[in-house]
Design a protein around this motif. Structure first.
Motif, PDB file in Angstrom:
ATOM      1  N   GLY A   1       0.840  -1.379   0.165  1.00  0.00           N
ATOM      2  CA  GLY A   1      -0.084  -0.115   0.115  1.00  0.00           C
ATOM      3  C   GLY A   1       0.802   1.308   0.006  1.00  0.00           C
ATOM      4  O   GLY A   1       0.302   2.386  -0.074  1.00  0.00           O
ATOM      5  N   LYS A   2       2.122   1.068   0.002  1.00  0.00           N
ATOM      6  CA  LYS A   2       2.985   2.503  -0.179  1.00  0.00           C
ATOM      7  C   LYS A   2       3.727   2.687  -1.340  1.00  0.00           C
ATOM      8  O   LYS A   2       3.939   1.504  -2.107  1.00  0.00           O
ATOM      9  N   VAL A   3       3.870   3.680  -1.695  1.00  0.00           N
ATOM     10  CA  VAL A   3       4.769   4.185  -2.729  1.00  0.00           C
ATOM     11  C   VAL A   3       5.973   5.116  -2.385  1.00  0.00           C
ATOM     12  O   VAL A   3       5.771   5.608  -1.287  1.00  0.00           O
ATOM     13  N   THR A   4       6.864   4.929  -3.396  1.00  0.00           N
ATOM     14  CA  THR A   4       8.387   5.859  -3.047  1.00  0.00           C
ATOM     15  C   THR A   4       8.179   6.831  -3.979  1.00  0.00           C
ATOM     16  O   THR A   4       8.310   6.684  -5.192  1.00  0.00           O
ATOM     17  N   LEU A   5       8.464   8.062  -3.481  1.00  0.00           N
ATOM     18  CA  LEU A   5       8.576   9.305  -4.147  1.00  0.00           C
ATOM     19  C   LEU A   5       9.912   9.718  -4.149  1.00  0.00           C
ATOM     20  O   LEU A   5      10.733   9.568  -3.253  1.00  0.00           O
ATOM     21  N   GLN A   6      10.346  10.116  -5.277  1.00  0.00           N
ATOM     22  CA  GLN A   6      11.859  10.781  -5.370  1.00  0.00           C
ATOM     23  C   GLN A   6      11.654  12.152  -5.822  1.00  0.00           C
ATOM     24  O   GLN A   6      11.046  12.595  -6.578  1.00  0.00           O
ATOM     25  N   ILE A   7      12.299  13.219  -4.803  1.00  0.00           N
ATOM     26  CA  ILE A   7      12.266  14.535  -4.744  1.00  0.00           C
ATOM     27  C   ILE A   7      13.589  14.964  -5.322  1.00  0.00           C
ATOM     28  O   ILE A   7      14.591  14.783  -4.232  1.00  0.00           O
ATOM     29  N   VAL A   8      13.908  15.601  -6.263  1.00  0.00           N
ATOM     30  CA  VAL A   8      15.114  16.257  -6.633  1.00  0.00           C
ATOM     31  C   VAL A   8      15.080  17.693  -6.189  1.00  0.00           C
ATOM     32  O   VAL A   8      14.198  18.534  -6.675  1.00  0.00           O
ATOM     33  N   VAL A   9      15.907  18.211  -5.340  1.00  0.00           N
ATOM     34  CA  VAL A   9      15.888  19.412  -4.836  1.00  0.00           C
ATOM     35  C   VAL A   9      17.150  19.876  -4.608  1.00  0.00           C
ATOM     36  O   VAL A   9      18.133  19.578  -4.615  1.00  0.00           O
ATOM     37  N   ASP A  10      17.364  21.253  -4.520  1.00  0.00           N
ATOM     38  CA  ASP A  10      18.709  22.202  -4.544  1.00  0.00           C
ATOM     39  C   ASP A  10      19.454  21.687  -3.108  1.00  0.00           C
ATOM     40  O   ASP A  10      20.534  21.705  -3.027  1.00  0.00           O
ATOM     41  N   ASP A  11      18.521  21.349  -1.825  1.00  0.00           N
ATOM     42  CA  ASP A  11      19.460  20.979  -0.691  1.00  0.00           C
ATOM     43  C   ASP A  11      18.701  19.861  -0.207  1.00  0.00           C
ATOM     44  O   ASP A  11      17.877  20.262   0.770  1.00  0.00           O
ATOM     45  N   PRO A  12      19.010  18.648  -0.583  1.00  0.00           N
ATOM     46  CA  PRO A  12      18.044  17.422  -0.002  1.00  0.00           C
ATOM     47  C   PRO A  12      18.170  17.413   1.672  1.00  0.00           C
ATOM     48  O   PRO A  12      17.334  16.928   2.268  1.00  0.00           O
ATOM     49  N   MET A  13      19.487  17.394   1.967  1.00  0.00           N
ATOM     50  CA  MET A  13      19.551  17.223   3.526  1.00  0.00           C
ATOM     51  C   MET A  13      18.870  18.212   4.484  1.00  0.00           C
ATOM     52  O   MET A  13      18.080  17.845   5.145  1.00  0.00           O
ATOM     53  N   ARG A  14      18.699  19.540   3.850  1.00  0.00           N
ATOM     54  CA  ARG A  14      17.908  20.373   4.554  1.00  0.00           C
ATOM     55  C   ARG A  14      16.511  20.066   4.479  1.00  0.00           C
ATOM     56  O   ARG A  14      15.531  20.201   5.361  1.00  0.00           O
ATOM     57  N   LEU A  15      15.898  19.526   3.158  1.00  0.00           N
ATOM     58  CA  LEU A  15      14.476  19.266   3.080  1.00  0.00           C
ATOM     59  C   LEU A  15      14.385  17.996   4.034  1.00  0.00           C
ATOM     60  O   LEU A  15      13.095  17.909   4.718  1.00  0.00           O
ATOM     61  N   ALA A  16      15.027  17.102   4.176  1.00  0.00           N
ATOM     62  CA  ALA A  16      14.972  15.761   4.895  1.00  0.00           C
ATOM     63  C   ALA A  16      15.010  16.215   6.370  1.00  0.00           C
ATOM     64  O   ALA A  16      13.883  15.808   7.114  1.00  0.00           O
ATOM     65  N   ALA A  17      15.612  17.127   6.702  1.00  0.00           N
ATOM     66  CA  ALA A  17      15.880  17.526   8.232  1.00  0.00           C
ATOM     67  C   ALA A  17      14.389  18.400   8.591  1.00  0.00           C
ATOM     68  O   ALA A  17      13.972  18.194   9.530  1.00  0.00           O
TER      69      ALA A  17
ATOM     70  N   LEU B   1      13.977  10.783  -0.779  1.00  0.00           N
ATOM     71  CA  LEU B   1      13.204   9.527  -1.168  1.00  0.00           C
ATOM     72  C   LEU B   1      12.125   9.454   0.087  1.00  0.00           C
ATOM     73  O   LEU B   1      12.719   9.375   1.049  1.00  0.00           O
ATOM     74  N   ILE B   2      10.846   9.582  -0.216  1.00  0.00           N
ATOM     75  CA  ILE B   2       9.868   9.248   0.630  1.00  0.00           C
ATOM     76  C   ILE B   2       8.980   8.233   0.483  1.00  0.00           C
ATOM     77  O   ILE B   2       8.530   7.787  -0.834  1.00  0.00           O
ATOM     78  N   GLU B   3       8.662   7.300   1.262  1.00  0.00           N
ATOM     79  CA  GLU B   3       7.760   6.024   1.218  1.00  0.00           C
ATOM     80  C   GLU B   3       6.454   6.724   2.188  1.00  0.00           C
ATOM     81  O   GLU B   3       6.636   6.730   3.316  1.00  0.00           O
ATOM     82  N   THR B   4       5.486   6.546   1.302  1.00  0.00           N
ATOM     83  CA  THR B   4       4.281   7.037   2.103  1.00  0.00           C
ATOM     84  C   THR B   4       3.040   6.151   1.412  1.00  0.00           C
ATOM     85  O   THR B   4       3.153   5.804   0.452  1.00  0.00           O
ATOM     86  N   ALA B   5       2.021   6.017   2.307  1.00  0.00           N
ATOM     87  CA  ALA B   5       0.526   5.503   1.822  1.00  0.00           C
ATOM     88  C   ALA B   5      -0.218   6.385   1.397  1.00  0.00           C
ATOM     89  O   ALA B   5      -1.133   6.151   0.851  1.00  0.00           O
ATOM     90  N   ASP B   6      -0.002   7.651   1.654  1.00  0.00           N
ATOM     91  CA  ASP B   6      -0.958   8.674   1.036  1.00  0.00           C
ATOM     92  C   ASP B   6      -0.162   9.889   0.084  1.00  0.00           C
ATOM     93  O   ASP B   6       0.232  10.715   0.673  1.00  0.00           O
ATOM     94  N   LEU B   7      -0.166   9.753  -1.218  1.00  0.00           N
ATOM     95  CA  LEU B   7       0.381  10.318  -2.183  1.00  0.00           C
ATOM     96  C   LEU B   7       0.011  11.770  -2.069  1.00  0.00           C
ATOM     97  O   LEU B   7       1.068  12.732  -1.880  1.00  0.00           O
ATOM     98  N   ALA B   8      -1.076  12.326  -1.814  1.00  0.00           N
ATOM     99  CA  ALA B   8      -1.492  13.500  -2.032  1.00  0.00           C
ATOM    100  C   ALA B   8      -0.922  14.271  -0.722  1.00  0.00           C
ATOM    101  O   ALA B   8      -0.501  15.361  -0.818  1.00  0.00           O
ATOM    102  N   ALA B   9      -0.904  13.666   0.637  1.00  0.00           N
ATOM    103  CA  ALA B   9      -0.738  14.147   1.795  1.00  0.00           C
ATOM    104  C   ALA B   9       0.737  14.498   1.665  1.00  0.00           C
ATOM    105  O   ALA B   9       1.341  15.281   2.159  1.00  0.00           O
ATOM    106  N   ALA B  10       1.566  13.500   1.236  1.00  0.00           N
ATOM    107  CA  ALA B  10       3.132  13.702   1.325  1.00  0.00           C
ATOM    108  C   ALA B  10       3.494  14.868   0.382  1.00  0.00           C
ATOM    109  O   ALA B  10       4.337  15.412   0.534  1.00  0.00           O
ATOM    110  N   ALA B  11       2.679  14.865  -0.998  1.00  0.00           N
ATOM    111  CA  ALA B  11       2.941  16.087  -1.870  1.00  0.00           C
ATOM    112  C   ALA B  11       2.813  17.461  -1.314  1.00  0.00           C
ATOM    113  O   ALA B  11       3.552  18.286  -1.367  1.00  0.00           O
ATOM    114  N   GLU B  12       1.811  17.454  -0.727  1.00  0.00           N
ATOM    115  CA  GLU B  12       1.386  18.655  -0.014  1.00  0.00           C
ATOM    116  C   GLU B  12       2.296  19.391   0.903  1.00  0.00           C
ATOM    117  O   GLU B  12       2.666  20.242   1.145  1.00  0.00           O
TER     118      GLU B  12
END
Length: 329
Positions: A218-234, A253-264
Motif C-alpha cells: 500500500g505504499k509508494v516511494t517518491l523521489q524529490i530532486v531538490v537543491d538541498d536534499p539534506m535540509r529538506l529531509a531535516a 526519497l519518501i515512502e508513504t501510503a498517502d500520495l496527496a498528503a505527502a506531496a502537500e
C-alpha cells in the motif's frame, strides 16, 4: 534522526584482510524503523559503529540526534546492540538493568519488567559471565527496546537470540516505533526479518542507500530532486511529517501510503525553507513527463497561497503601448 555527510571510513574484520571501506557515504534517516539489507557484515557493522560513536570517520561528518555520536548527551539517548554483546562480568542481569536505568535516568518500568518484555526475566539472577552469547543478546535487546532511547541501533536483531526471546523481538520493535519519535536502524541479511520488524528496507549500493524493490504493502516511494536534499529531509523530520524518508546528496526519497498528503507536505515545507524543487516523481516513472505525482503536486500548489504565482503587476498608464490605429474600411 541520523545523517552521514561525505563520510570516509574503514574497518578491517578481526583476523582477516577483509572489511568495509566507505569513501563518500551520504544519507539521512528520519524517525521510523529502517533496515539495511544485503550489505556485507563488515559494511553493516561499520555503519552502526559510526552511528553509535564506536568508530570515527576519517573524513566527513556523522550526526545523530542533532549531535555528535559519542557525545555524552547523545550517548544517553542511544542504544546499540551488536552481535558480540559485552556485559559487566561481575554483576547480575538485574543489577546491570538497574545500573543502566540509573545512567539513563529511567524511573520506570522496573528492571524485572524490562527484562520480561522479551521473556528474559528468568535470567535476572544470573551473573553476566555465566550467560551464553544468545542469552547476552536477549538481555541487551530487552534493555535497548525499553531504554527510552531516541536512536536504537541493532545488528541482526532477530537472529543469534535466545529461543524464548526471539519471537518477541519483532512485535516489540513494532510497538516501540508506533510510539513515535524513535529512529531504529537495523542491519540484516534477511529481507524476511526486515518485513517482520515492519521496517522500511534499504540496500547499500554504490555508497548510497536505495529502496529495496517491493516496499511495504500500500505504499509508494517518491523521489524529490531538490537543491538541498539534506535540509529538506531535516525540515520534514522536524515537521513531524507522516512519511518515512531517506536523503542523499542528490535527492530525497519518501515512502508513504498517502500520495496527496505527502506531496502537500513537501510543497509546504519547501516553501517555508525557501527550497527549490527541481523534479518530483514516483519511482518507476522517471521517464514520464506527466505522472500522477506531478498532478498531485500541482493540486497541492493550488491549495497553498504561498505557492501560487504572484499576480502580474499593473503597468503604469503612461507606459502602456499605444493602441494600434484602426484601418479605414
Amino acid at each position: 534522526m541520523i545523517r552521514f555527510s561525505g563520510v570516509r571510513a574503514k574497518a578491517l574484520a578481526r583476523g582477516t584482510q577483509n572489511g568495509a571501506i566507505y569513501t563518500d557515504l551520504s544519507f539521512a534517516l528520519a524517525p521510523g524503523c529502517h533496515a539495511v539489507v544485503g550489505a556485507s557484515p563488515a559494511e553493516g557493522r561499520l555503519l552502526l559503529d559510526l552511528a553509535a560513536g564506536q568508530a570515527r570517520a576519517r573524513r566527513g561528518r556523522v550526526q545523530a540526534l542533532d549531535g555528535a555520536p559519542g557525545d555524552p548527551k547523545v550517548a544517553a539517548r542511544t542504544a546499540f546492540v551488536p552481535l558480540d554483546v559485552v556485559l559487566p562480568d561481575g554483576l547480575t542481569v538485574l543489577e546491570i538493568a538497574a545500573l543502566e536505568a540509573r545512567v539513563r535516568g529511567l524511573g520506570a518500568p522496573s528492571p524485572a519488567a524490562r527484562l520480561a518484555r522479551l521473556d528474559a526475566g528468568w535470567l535476572g539472577g544470573r551473573r553476566a559471565h555465566s550467560l551464553s552469547a544468545v542469552e547476552r543478546r536477549a538481555v541487551a535487546l530487552a534493555l535497548a527496546l525499553t531504554s527510552g532511547a531516541a536512536l536504537v541501533l541493532l545488528e541482526e536483531p532477530l537472529s543469534h537470540v535466545d529461543g524464548r526471546a526471539a519471537p518477541l523481538v519483532a512485535p516489540a520493535l513494532r510497538a516501540l516505533v508506533a510510539q513515535g519519535g524513535v529512529c531504529v536502524v537495523l542491519t540484516t541479511a534477511s529481507r524476511r526479518d526486515a518485513d517482520l520488524a515492519g521496517a522500511t528496507t534499504w540496500a547499500l549500493r554504490g555508497e548510497r542507500l536505495v529502496p529495496e524493490d517491493g516496499g511495504a504493502a500500500g505504499k509508494v516511494t517518491l523521489q524529490i530532486v531538490v537543491d538541498d536534499p539534506m535540509r529538506l529531509a531535516a525540515a520534514l523530520a522536524a515537521a513531524g511529517a507522516a512519511v518515512t524518508l531517506h536523503a542523499d546528496r542528490s535527492s530525497v526519497l519518501i515512502e508513504t501510503a498517502d500520495l496527496a498528503a505527502a506531496a502537500e507536505t513537501v510543497a509546504r515545507v519547501s516553501v517555508a525553507e525557501g527550497l527549490s524543487i527541481v523534479a518530483m516523481f514516483r519511482r518507476g516513472e522517471e521517464s514520464s513527463h506527466v505522472s500522477q505525482v506531478s498532478r498531485v503536486l500541482a493540486e497541492a500548489a493550488q491549495r497553498l497561497p504561498s505557492l501560487a504565482p504572484p499576480p502580474a503587476a499593473a503597468e503604469p498608464p503612461g507606459d502602456a503601448p499605444p493602441a494600434p490605429a484602426e484601418s479605414a474600411p
